[in-house]
Design a protein around this motif. Structure first.
Motif, mmCIF file in Angstrom:
data_model
loop_
_atom_site.group_PDB
_atom_site.id
_atom_site.type_symbol
_atom_site.label_atom_id
_atom_site.label_comp_id
_atom_site.label_asym_id
_atom_site.label_seq_id
_atom_site.Cartn_x
_atom_site.Cartn_y
_atom_site.Cartn_z
ATOM 1 N N THR A 125 0.849 -1.192 0.000
ATOM 2 C CA THR A 125 0.000 0.000 0.000
ATOM 3 C C THR A 125 0.876 1.230 0.000
ATOM 4 N N VAL A 138 0.847 5.632 0.783
ATOM 5 C CA VAL A 138 0.168 6.761 1.399
ATOM 6 C C VAL A 138 0.060 7.847 0.340
ATOM 7 N N ASP A 160 -4.353 5.338 2.579
ATOM 8 C CA ASP A 160 -3.322 4.312 2.638
ATOM 9 C C ASP A 160 -3.932 3.108 1.943
#
Length: 86
Positions: free
Chosen positions: A3, A5, A53
């Motif tokens: 993932t 941000v 996120d």
């Protein structure tokens, strides 16, 4: 899954698109870290910032759907912070 941000900046010029926009954000609520909305009444627009996120493809797909709404523009800034689960 890795993932990233990211922050999405959204400007809404067409109030008729707000319901669809909120639906998209709600559907991706698990990825949203925080949200700030500012109605700029003098100009008749809304300015929204979304911190996420999420997987890269999820962020890109969401931005594409939001940008496809009438009277809505979106820009995304990505952090170099990438996390993953083994």
């Amino acid at each position: 899954m890795e993932t990233r941000v990211a922050v999405m900046s959204i400007i809404v010029e067409n109030p008729d698109s707000v319901e669809a926009l909120n639906g998209l954000l709600h559907a991706n609520g698990d990825y949203i870290i925080g949200r700030m909305g500012i109605p700029y009444r003098k100009r008749g627009i809304s300015i929204i910032s979304i911190a996420l996120d999420a997987p890269q493809n999820t962020i890109s797909a969401l931005a594409g759907k939001i940008g496809g709404l009438p009277g809505v523009s979106v820009k995304t800034a990505y952090s170099s912070v990438i996390s993953g689960t083994p």
